[in-house]
Design a protein around this motif. Structure first.
Motif, PDB file in Angstrom:
ATOM      1  N   ALA A 217       0.814  -1.220   0.000  1.00  0.00           N
ATOM      2  CA  ALA A 217       0.000   0.000   0.000  1.00  0.00           C
ATOM      3  C   ALA A 217       0.847   1.269   0.000  1.00  0.00           C
ATOM      4  CB  ALA A 217      -0.939   0.009   1.215  1.00  0.00           C
ATOM      5  N   MET A 218       2.149   1.133  -0.109  1.00  0.00           N
ATOM      6  CA  MET A 218       3.044   2.287  -0.123  1.00  0.00           C
ATOM      7  C   MET A 218       2.856   3.082  -1.422  1.00  0.00           C
ATOM      8  SD  MET A 218       7.199   2.268   0.411  1.00  0.00           S
ATOM      9  CE  MET A 218       7.083   1.577   2.066  1.00  0.00           C
ATOM     10  N   GLU A 219       2.897   4.401  -1.327  1.00  0.00           N
ATOM     11  CA  GLU A 219       2.713   5.246  -2.498  1.00  0.00           C
ATOM     12  C   GLU A 219       3.824   5.014  -3.522  1.00  0.00           C
ATOM     13  OE1 GLU A 219       2.495   9.165  -0.943  1.00  0.00           O
ATOM     14  OE2 GLU A 219       0.444   8.927  -0.192  1.00  0.00           O
ATOM     15  N   GLU A 220       3.473   5.131  -4.803  1.00  0.00           N
ATOM     16  CA  GLU A 220       4.378   4.766  -5.880  1.00  0.00           C
ATOM     17  C   GLU A 220       5.674   5.588  -5.882  1.00  0.00           C
ATOM     18  OE1 GLU A 220       5.883   2.468  -8.681  1.00  0.00           O
ATOM     19  OE2 GLU A 220       3.917   2.155  -7.747  1.00  0.00           O
ATOM     20  N   GLY A 221       5.545   6.907  -5.682  1.00  0.00           N
ATOM     21  CA  GLY A 221       6.732   7.747  -5.688  1.00  0.00           C
ATOM     22  C   GLY A 221       7.701   7.373  -4.578  1.00  0.00           C
ATOM     23  N   ARG A 222       7.176   7.086  -3.440  1.00  0.00           N
ATOM     24  CA  ARG A 222       8.003   6.688  -2.303  1.00  0.00           C
ATOM     25  C   ARG A 222       8.659   5.327  -2.558  1.00  0.00           C
ATOM     26  NH1 ARG A 222       5.493   5.191   3.546  1.00  0.00           N
ATOM     27  NH2 ARG A 222       7.423   4.456   4.519  1.00  0.00           N
ATOM     28  N   ARG A 223       7.909   4.425  -3.162  1.00  0.00           N
ATOM     29  CA  ARG A 223       8.437   3.103  -3.491  1.00  0.00           C
ATOM     30  C   ARG A 223       9.643   3.222  -4.449  1.00  0.00           C
ATOM     31  NH1 ARG A 223       5.634  -1.368  -3.257  1.00  0.00           N
ATOM     32  NH2 ARG A 223       3.705  -0.171  -3.219  1.00  0.00           N
ATOM     33  N   THR A 224       9.477   4.045  -5.493  1.00  0.00           N
ATOM     34  CA  THR A 224      10.537   4.232  -6.484  1.00  0.00           C
ATOM     35  C   THR A 224      11.786   4.823  -5.848  1.00  0.00           C
ATOM     36  OG1 THR A 224       8.915   4.529  -8.255  1.00  0.00           O
ATOM     37  CG2 THR A 224      11.141   5.363  -8.650  1.00  0.00           C
ATOM     38  N   GLN A 225      11.581   5.799  -4.989  1.00  0.00           N
ATOM     39  CA  GLN A 225      12.717   6.442  -4.337  1.00  0.00           C
ATOM     40  C   GLN A 225      13.477   5.466  -3.446  1.00  0.00           C
ATOM     41  OE1 GLN A 225      11.960   9.622  -1.389  1.00  0.00           O
ATOM     42  NE2 GLN A 225      13.433  10.859  -2.529  1.00  0.00           N
ATOM     43  N   ALA A 226      12.741   4.625  -2.717  1.00  0.00           N
ATOM     44  CA  ALA A 226      13.388   3.634  -1.847  1.00  0.00           C
ATOM     45  C   ALA A 226      14.194   2.630  -2.659  1.00  0.00           C
ATOM     46  CB  ALA A 226      12.337   2.923  -0.998  1.00  0.00           C
TER      47      ALA A 226
END
Length: 345
Positions: A217-226
């Motif tokens: 459920a993590m937001e896409e932008g945050r996922r990409t950055q991680a």
């Protein structure tokens, strides 16, 4: 909608980045247990998107809506004009008005699965499924609580091994900090581990290997950055077999939510990061000898690295947890709901 129009038990559940997926997972487990007995169920899910791994566990596909008002309209359409019908809610902060609306719509009985202690809602039956329950009894409500009623997904109970972890050392550590992790504990732990791994690495035999799961459920932008910042540590939780991963690791680190109980039931030792309102849950679990408390995310890495050297302590945690959660909670909850729905009015 035609499939669910005659449902006798209707679920109203919420999920998403702000509250995670624990409510949805719990309700799917209860709904599946009800369906095994032949009960007809329906589900209205307040969520920004579908979560296929969990919604697929429902006997019917949930009706997914973005708002509470939209959910109320669908719930009203599902309530029959005759015969007792149960509304099972699994979300936080329900009010007296919510309860009154549900009864006005035609729901005979109200069941509440969340342990937020909201008495105003007026549920006829409430569950406190924490293994260390905290809700008090009160007049007019039946309360069933404790480890016997803790609900696990069928996918977990089906793969529960015959014995808990009994290793002599920790070689692999899985860090799964919830479906959404709104407190960004994932990034804080990853940063701490990157600093530590610059000195020691599991690849050279000097320490365990770490895997950090990015919640579905993590937001896409945050996922990409991680993924860009910690490519050697993180894996995408969407479509990831978390159960299999837990079974293949020696220690599981969580925030004290859904994955905590799943790991315990699977016989893994568990350590938890304390964050915000979840800190109370973590403290209770630690006090009951079911997990170890790593403290706040900013300092949890050091505590984790210290704890993995104590294999005997971890074996004790795994064994105690194994005995506490037997995997039959969903069946017990379903039986209580069925008894309620069969009561004459």
């Amino acid at each position: 909608m035609a499939e669910t129009a005659t449902a006798r038990i209707v679920f109203h559940v919420a999920a998403g980045p702000d509250i995670g997926l624990g409510h949805l997972a719990r309700s799917s487990g209860v709904a599946a247990a009800l369906a095994v007995t032949g009960e007809r169920v329906a589900c209205v899910l307040e969520a920004p998107q579908d979560y296929p791994e969990l919604t697929a566990a429902f006997p019917v596909q949930p009706v997914i809506v973005p708002t509470r008002d939209a959910a109320r309209r669908v719930l009203k359409s599902l309530a029959p004009s005759s015969s007792p019908t149960v509304l099972v809610s699994d979300m936080m902060g329900l009010t007296e008005e919510d309860g009154a609306d549900a009864r006005a719509d035609g729901y005979t009985y109200l069941v509440h699965l969340a342990d937020d202690g909201e008495a105003a809602y007026g549920a006829d039956l409430q569950f406190d499924t924490d293994v260390v329950p905290s809700l008090p009894q009160r007049p007019g409500r039946v309360l069933l609580s404790g480890a016997p009623y803790h609900v696990l997904r069928p996918a977990v109970t089906e793969r529960r091994p015959s014995s808990p972890w009994s290793g002599d050392a920790v070689h692999r550590v899985l860090i799964a900090l919830g479906g959404a992790d709104p407190g960004e504990c994932t990034e804080k732990m990853a940063t701490g581990l990157m600093q530590s791994l610059s000195h020691h690495s599991g690849d050279d035999g000097k320490g365990p290997r770490f895997t950090i799961v990015l919640g579905p459920a993590m937001e896409e932008g945050r996922r990409t950055q991680a993924q860009q910042r910690f490519p050697e540590l993180v894996v995408d939780g969407r479509g990831y077999d978390l159960i299999e991963a837990m079974l293949n690791h020696d220690l599981v680190v969580t925030l004290g939510g859904l994955s905590t109980y799943e790991a315990i039931a699977l016989g893994r030792p568990v350590s938890c990061v304390s964050w915000s309102y979840m800190s109370g849950y973590v403290a209770k679990l630690a006090g009951a000898g079911l997990i170890s408390d790593l403290g706040a995310a900013e300092t949890a890495t050091a505590a984790l690295l210290a704890s993995i050297t104590h294999a005997e302590r971890l074996r004790t945690l795994a064994g105690h947890g194994w005995e506490t959660l037997d995997g039959r909670g969903a069946k017990r909850v379903a039986e209580a709901i069925t008894r309620l729905s069969s009561t004459s009015v």
